[in-house]
Scaffold this active site. Structure first.
Site, short mmCIF file in Angstrom:
data_model
loop_
_atom_site.label_atom_id
_atom_site.label_comp_id
_atom_site.label_asym_id
_atom_site.label_seq_id
_atom_site.Cartn_x
_atom_site.Cartn_y
_atom_site.Cartn_z
N CYS A 77 0.82 -1.22 0.00
CA CYS A 77 0.00 0.00 0.00
C CYS A 77 0.85 1.26 0.00
CB CYS A 77 -0.96 0.01 1.19
SG CYS A 77 -0.12 0.17 2.78
N ASN A 271 9.01 5.79 0.66
CA ASN A 271 7.66 6.37 0.69
C ASN A 271 6.95 6.13 2.03
OD1 ASN A 271 5.72 7.92 -0.71
ND2 ASN A 271 4.48 6.11 -1.10
N VAL A 1096 -23.82 -17.71 20.08
CA VAL A 1096 -24.70 -18.86 19.87
C VAL A 1096 -24.85 -19.26 18.40
CG1 VAL A 1096 -26.07 -18.59 21.98
CG2 VAL A 1096 -26.75 -17.38 19.91
N LEU A 1274 -18.21 -20.32 22.49
CA LEU A 1274 -17.07 -19.71 23.20
C LEU A 1274 -16.56 -18.44 22.53
CD1 LEU A 1274 -15.11 -23.01 23.89
CD2 LEU A 1274 -16.47 -21.73 25.52
N GLU A 1276 -17.19 -15.24 22.81
CA GLU A 1276 -16.96 -13.98 23.53
C GLU A 1276 -16.33 -14.13 24.90
OE1 GLU A 1276 -20.65 -11.24 22.84
OE2 GLU A 1276 -21.33 -13.30 23.05
#
Length: 1345
Positions: A77, A271, A1096, A1274, A1276
């Site tokens: 980039c 750059n 879920v 599982l 979170e």
């Protein structure tokens, strides 16, 4: 318009194929060229500033000096396309493909489970591939260095490193190899309650299956380029663009003549400085000069008095040159080189070091340059050259301040930098402190040099320079002069600190903020230098006269640890899970560590994301225009100048919306009023993304500011500005209980917000069809049905005309639940108005500005307890900063209150929560949904009680934890047995008690470094608090060849839901996974779906897939009974002959869940996930830095559907949580503008932030009858366990404060940044800094929590 002159031909190679371009745009980057021109979409666009590594490719060039081929990784980039003349580029597609042959790097990262969403994977592969091209058997240190510039938001890095480690030289990771017992075998007692050893497995992949690396099979450097390099083209190459001309001279003479002709033109090498400035500060240069082909600028000269390094040498080459010189010379001569090398190792990431040049770094004179302070103090000289001749100027404070008399003349260029040797009795050191250890710009850095009079400790010469404390590197010349002749002792140190603070003064409103922290670092670094020199003098003591040495200061043993920096280490660890039942059929994949379905495609770049879809015929690009005011009335929108630009097709405003413009107070496009900076006002549609973005700057919006303007929770409370009514839960009699307790404490907790930082920014492609107003929408979302509904109401057409497709999402974490609908709807309005397909891809800066994130929280608690630590009453009041619209704030408040009690049974409780309405972008769903902020308040309260009782926090936690079957505050019954098991298992596996003693021992012996350890329990409730949100559907087709197509309502976000669904279908239909396929999630196949969220997704969709498979199997039953010996294919053929339907819809009605807020009772959650985590850290009291030494996690996964995926989810969420609590800090200006809008300013954890030892264990033998195959969601839960690192840091800080007799402070602030840690460890240095009266200045940033 494009210049009439004809451009030269740009010649380079990509993946072994020659590219010849005559119409190349000098403003274009390699990334754009690869993706747009060559359709090589494996290289990803994620930040556009070289800060995340997603666009990493390998560049190979012939080095004219060494006459060898150099392979180096770069971020595409930032690479100007014109700079690639004569280079060979290798992208992920050129490394290997699933269609032809996989490269071992690709195979291993996939099979080691090192990919989840897969968006960062091509970049990771390319960084590793480049490393192996240079070092086929790298060291672990080289591996860490190579991956230091690559970010990943999903995996937690451990499996990525694990895959890389398989290439490394045999590591010495395990000392007891011969004994057959590994040092990582856990536990204080060997009779671990984990159950029988053969049931427990620690292997997630089989190394033996990997193909070996054969360096002879790699792509060769193109012979044509070799010939070009050996007979270099001496003529000047010129490339003309629409606005910019790129000139690449072939000789130094030509370059100098060009510099006379174009004195304002910058020289571009890497750059890395100019690129980001042109992007974000809109800098513009009509002529760019490239000195890349001039070998004189890369020359290295070794002389008897020093080292001269060519200005064109990259920082990575400079690193190698210095390391080589250090090895050759005696230590006393290499002090400066060592100091420079120390900073080079942590400066940016490997890709940036490969691109950035030494000359560019020096000339840029960034305020926080890491090399300039060291070069300045070591009397480096700059060798300048121009058409007139050569001259030397010192790299001193006048040059750094940019004084014309001490600077380059416009026609001059920097040819080389001369760095003198150090000498005997001269000491040079470098210091830096950043938000995290690697790949982060420093808050403050310093270079320090002292020359002592031979045989004494008298200062003959002293030089000190700082970065980060002014607009340029600042030299403390006056202070140093005043200290000449002084002896190197405590008296001198005190005087020096006073002088420095006076000379290096920083105003209270200084850009970058953190003013008091920076002032403290100025003197803390000096103290470190003081100790270093004393220690070095000790080595030279033999040269002292005896009489003199008696008066010399010495470093006490307690202070020695201040001299050592935290080492960069590669994490080790064990992942433990329960093996499947030995009687389970081999073909049944459930419970086995199956590789992610798309892993190999992720690793080869062949996995298609939303923006990888090829350009559609007549497609247009959209760019958004956002508000620059926080609260204002829109007076007018003038789009005329934008429409005058070439290629601009239209501007979409609120007036163009045929249906409803969002909801009341939450408009898609603002029409009359804006309520935050970053609110979308209109959108430009143009033929190219470049023109669309340029046109946005031409739109003139006139505002009239409105009052009040509210940013902070404190202001919202003062103005009574709330988004919804208060949520409250209560049990027992709180007031009465407070009267009966022995002690009470009141405290405050402030938790900062968090940016989702999904690697793939928000993006959508809308394709209008030719008839019936139909639309196809390809979108990166967690909730396609919501996008579909929003587009329907916005365009005022029925839902059945709109189809949303989700193939895969490059990370979501809650940030792609609600927001994609906004972008989808705006793009759809553009598509309908213009009749063209519309592509909208957000830049990282815009994504971070517009979308909001985790809610910042302010919590107040009052806790009453007995002297032995039993909590009798607790009252917590929480306020969250919801931003300008409701969004999910009411739900977050509810979940926060429901989950606040965490693992503790307290008889008398009162929880209250409010969502504040402020003039900030609306905050939204984020992994954990309120729990990570709320539970931090509860745990801080526990820690405060422990401190007051003089007991360790783990004792208070144990004493107050749920012990027996009980009811929560909202009267939901549950059994805490598994919670207790996780806690005890974690205590045992982490050897907690013996390590607590070792920590205390360490802390007694060390004054400036302290260790801390903490263990945190967790009761995490899974799911939505409403039954209708748990419903799911699936559609399963069996085709006549026996192959099966599965579709379901879940979206693949990297969490492996499709993989798990195939495992379910495979078990139910009793056929191999290879016969089953999932193509995409689409609203046309499974309608009315619920967002893939709340942990879920696999639970409910798994039940739907199971249901569909069972329906089909029931239909096939008579045939199977009749022909039990037949094959699956025979049965399907027979079923078709007998006209039995081979397609079935599966449905799951959902878990029952409800909550009555009036009564404060309900069963809001289907089940809980329990866990515990123990973390140990070490902090540096002088800088606030910390090192994560070890983390042990125990998680109750019941019967994991796929242990590899589940462990990956736990590790990833833990590291994300750790980021929330330690380094991820959002900074807002007093006008409500978000400063932290890129990976430069916002630091998510990097590879070096992973704990040195990182162990994860799934608790075996636990069952839950409710879910599919007794598994648990599982996604979170691991997030909050990251707080174990926060509390370990807090534990270390508390030790410091106790030792120094500082009053107990009950205000907790998260994240525990180096600034907060340093300022909490108050000492003589924090006391001596000047403090400003807040009333006398306008701060650079404001705290919004």
């Amino acid at each position: 318009m494009r210049c009439a002159s004809r451009s030269d031909e740009l010649v380079f190679f990509v993946n072994g194929r020659k590219v010849m371009e005559r119409n190349v745009d000098p403003e274009g980057t390699l990334l754009t060229f690869l993706r747009k021109n060559l359709r090589l979409t494996g290289t990803k666009y994620a930040c556009g500033r070289g800060g995340c590594g997603a666009c990493t490719v390998m560049v190979s060039k012939h080095d004219p000096v060494s006459r060898k081929i150099r392979h180096f990784s770069v971020t595409a980039c930032l690479v100007p396309i014109c700079s690639l003349y004569g280079a060979a580029v290798t992208t992920v597609e050129g490394v290997g493909s699933i269609k032809t042959r996989l490269h071992p790097v690709q195979e291993r990262i996939a099979k080691s489970h090192g990919t989840q969403c897969g968006f960062c994977t091509p970049g990771m592969v390319m960084s590793m591939y480049t490393l192996l091209r240079n070092h086929p058997q790298p060291s672990e240190e080289q591996l860490t260095e190579a991956l230091g510039g690559n970010l990943c938001r999903c995996t937690g890095y451990r499996p990525i490193l694990e895959s890389g480690r398989t290439f490394c030289m045999e590591s010495n990771s395990c000392q007891q190899k011969g004994t057959g017992k590994c040092c990582l075998d856990w536990g204080e007692n060997d009779s671990s309650p984990l159950g029988k050893k053969n049931e427990i497995c620690t292997k997630l992949f089989a190394k033996e299956e990997f193909q070996s690396l054969d360096p002879t099979q790699e792509l060769i450097f193109p012979p044509e380029l070799l010939r070009m390099a050996e007979n270099p083209e001496k003529r000047t190459l010129t490339f003309y663009g629409e606005r910019v001309t790129w000139i690449s001279p072939g000789t130094l003479k030509d370059l100098l003549e060009l510099k006379v002709k174009h004195p304002e033109a910058p020289l571009v090498v890497g750059n890395t400085s100019l690129g980001p400035a042109m992007k974000s500060q809109r800098q513009f240069h009509p002529v760019l000069l490239s000195p890349a082909r001039i070998s004189e600028l890369s020359m290295v000269t070794k002389t008897s008095d020093g080292l001269t390094i060519g200005a064109g040498c990259s920082l990575a080459q400079t690193q190698d040159i210095l390391a080589e010189r250090i090895a050759e010379l005696p230590e006393e001569k290499t002090q400066t080189y060592r100091a420079l090398l120390k900073h080079l190792r942590s400066l940016a990431g490997q890709q940036i070091r490969n691109m950035a040049s030494l000359g560019g770094h020096v000339i840029s004179r960034h305020c926080c340059s890491d090399l300039n302070p060291v070069l300045a103090v070591s009397n480096a000289t700059l060798n300048l050259i121009s058409a007139e001749g050569t001259r030397q100027i010192p790299l001193n404070e006048h040059f750094l301040a940019g004084l014309a008399s001490a600077d380059l003349k416009p026609e001059e260029i920097l040819e080389s930098v001369h760095i003198p040797h150090s000498q005997k009795w001269e000491f040079v050191s470098a210091f830096r402190q950043a938000q995290c250890q690697q790949n982060a710009l420093p808050h403050v850095n310093a270079g320090m040099r002292v020359l002592l009079k031979e045989g004494t400790d008298s200062i003959e010469d002293l030089s000190i320079a700082y970065g980060g404390v002014g607009a340029a590197t600042i030299s403390a010349h006056r202070s140093c002069q005043q200290l000449l002749g002084r002896r190197w002792n405590e008296l001198m140190l005190d005087e020096a600190c006073r002088l420095l603070l006076d000379e290096v003064s920083l105003p209270g409103s200084a850009p970058g903020g953190r003013v008091e922290f920076k002032r403290t670092l100025v003197v803390s670094f000096l103290f470190k230098f003081y100790l270093e020199v004393l220690q070095e003098l000790k080595k030279l003591v033999k040269l002292f006269s005896v009489a003199d040495s008696r008066h010399r200061s010495e470093v006490s043993d307690q202070f020695l640890s201040a001299l050592e920096d935290f080492p960069v280490t590669i994490p080790q660890g064990v992942q433990t899970y329960q093996n499947v039942d030995p009687h389970q059929p081999l073909q049944d994949p459930v419970g086995r560590p199956i590789m992610h379905l798309s892993a190999l495609k992720h690793a080869t770049g062949e996995a298609m994301f939303c923006d990888d879809i090829p350009v559609v015929d007549k497609e247009l690009f959209m760019a958004l225009v956002t508000s620059s005011r926080a609260h204002a009335k829109i007076i007018s929108i003038d789009v005329s100048k934008a429409l005058e630009l070439p290629e601009v097709v239209d501007v979409i405003t609120a007036e163009d919306i045929p249906g409803t413009n969002g909801a009341e107070g939450d408009k898609l496009l603002a029409a009359e009023e804006v309520t935050c900076v970053g609110q979308i006002i209109c959108a430009v549609v143009a033929e190219t993304d470049v023109q669309a973005k340029r046109a946005t700057e031409k739109i003139e919006i006139t505002y009239k500011d409105l009052e009040p303007v509210i940013f902070t929770i404190k202001d919202a409370i003062k103005h009574n500005s709330f988004l919804c009514p208060e949520k409250k839960l209560e049990q027992g009699n709180v007031e009465e209980a407070f009267e009966k307790v022995d002690q009470t404490i009141e405290g405050e907790v402030h938790v900062g917000g968090q940016e989702h930082f999904y690697m793939e920014t928000q993006r959508v492609l809308v394709i209008p069809k030719t008839e019936d107003k139909e639309l196809d929408i390809y979108v990166s979302t967690q909730d396609p049905a919501h996008v579909q509904k929003t587009v329907s109401s916005t365009l005022n057409i029925p839902i059945n005309r709109i189809t949303c497709h989700v193939k895969r999402v490059g990370g979501g974490f809650g940030g792609k639940v609600g927001k994609p609908a906004v972008f989808g709807a705006i793009a759809a309005v553009g598509a309908i108005k213009t009749g063209h397909p519309i592509r909208l891809v957000l830049d990282r800066e815009d994504d971070m500005l517009i979308t909001g994130g985790r809610h910042p929280l302010f919590g107040k608690y009052k806790v009453g307890f007995t002297n032995n630590g039993r909590i009798k009453a607790l009252d917590i009041e929480c306020y969250i900063n919801g931003g300008c619209t409701l969004d999910d704030s009411e739900l977050v408040t509810e979940f926060l209150i429901l989950k606040l009690e965490n693992a503790y049974k307290i008889r008398n409780l009162r929880f209250r929560g409010r969502a504040c309405m402020t003039n900030l972008p609306s905050n939204t769903a984020f992994r954990g949904f309120g729990f990570p902020q709320g539970a931090l308040v509860t745990e801080s309260c526990i820690t405060a009680v422990a401190a007051k009782c003089g007991l360790p926090p783990e004792k208070i936690r144990e004493k107050n934890m749920y012990k027996t079957v009980d009811k929560t505050i909202y009267k939901q019954a549950f059994n805490p047995e598994t919670l207790i098991r996780c806690w005890n298992e974690c205590l045992d596996k982490s050897s907690f008690h013996s390590r607590r003693m070792q920590v205390e021992e360490f802390n007694k012996k060390n004054y400036w470094k302290k260790k801390g350890i903490a263990i945190i329990p967790m009761k995490f409730s899974v799911g939505f608090a409403a039954t209708s949100y748990h419903q799911a559907a699936a559609l399963v087709h069996i085709y006549t060849d026996g192959s099966v197509l599965v579709t379901h309502g879940g979206n693949e976000l990297g969490q492996g839901i499709h993989t798990k669904m195939l495992q379910v279908a495979s078990r139910e239909l009793k056929i191999p996974m290879s016969c089953i396929h999932i193509s995409e999630t689409s609203t046309a196949t499974v309608p009315n779906t619920i967002a893939t969220a709340a942990s879920v997704g696999a639970d409910v969709n798994g039940r739907a897939v199971q249901n569909a498979c069972q329906i089909l199997l029931k239909r096939l039953e008579p045939i199977i009974k009749k022909h039990p010996e037949g094959t699956w294919e025979n049965w399907i053929e027979a079923a078709f002959e007998q006209r039995i339907s081979l397609s079935a819809t599966g449905y799951f009605r959902g878990y029952k869940a409800f909550m009555d807020w009036e009564k404060g009772v309900g069963d809001p959650f289907p089940y809980y996930v329990y866990g515990a985590a123990c973390s140990e850290v070490e902090i540096d009291c002088l800088t606030g830095a910390h090192k994560k030494i070890r983390t042990d996690i125990i998680m109750d996964a019941c019967c994991s559907l796929n242990p590899a995926i589940d462990i990956g989810q736990i590790e990833g969420s833990f590291i994300q949580g750790m980021g929330l609590y330690t380094t991820e800090e959002l900074k807002y200006s007093p006008e409500g503008i978000l400063y932290s809008r890129s990976p430069d300013e916002y630091k998510i954890p990097t590879i070096t932030d992973v704990p040195e030892e990182f162990n994860v264990s799934l608790l075996p033998s636990s069952q839950t009858p409710l879910t599919i195959y007794s598994s648990k969601g599982l996604g979170e839960s691991g997030m909050f366990l990251g707080s174990s690192v926060f509390f370990a840091i807090a534990d270390a800080v508390a030790t410091v404060r106790r030792e120094r007799d500082i009053a107990e402070d009950f205000m907790v602030q998260s994240p525990a940044t180096p600034e907060r840690v340093r300022m909490a460890c108050a000492d003589r240095f924090t006391k001596m800094i000047p403090r400003d009266d807040p009333e006398t200045f306008k701060p650079w940033s404001i705290p919004i929590a």
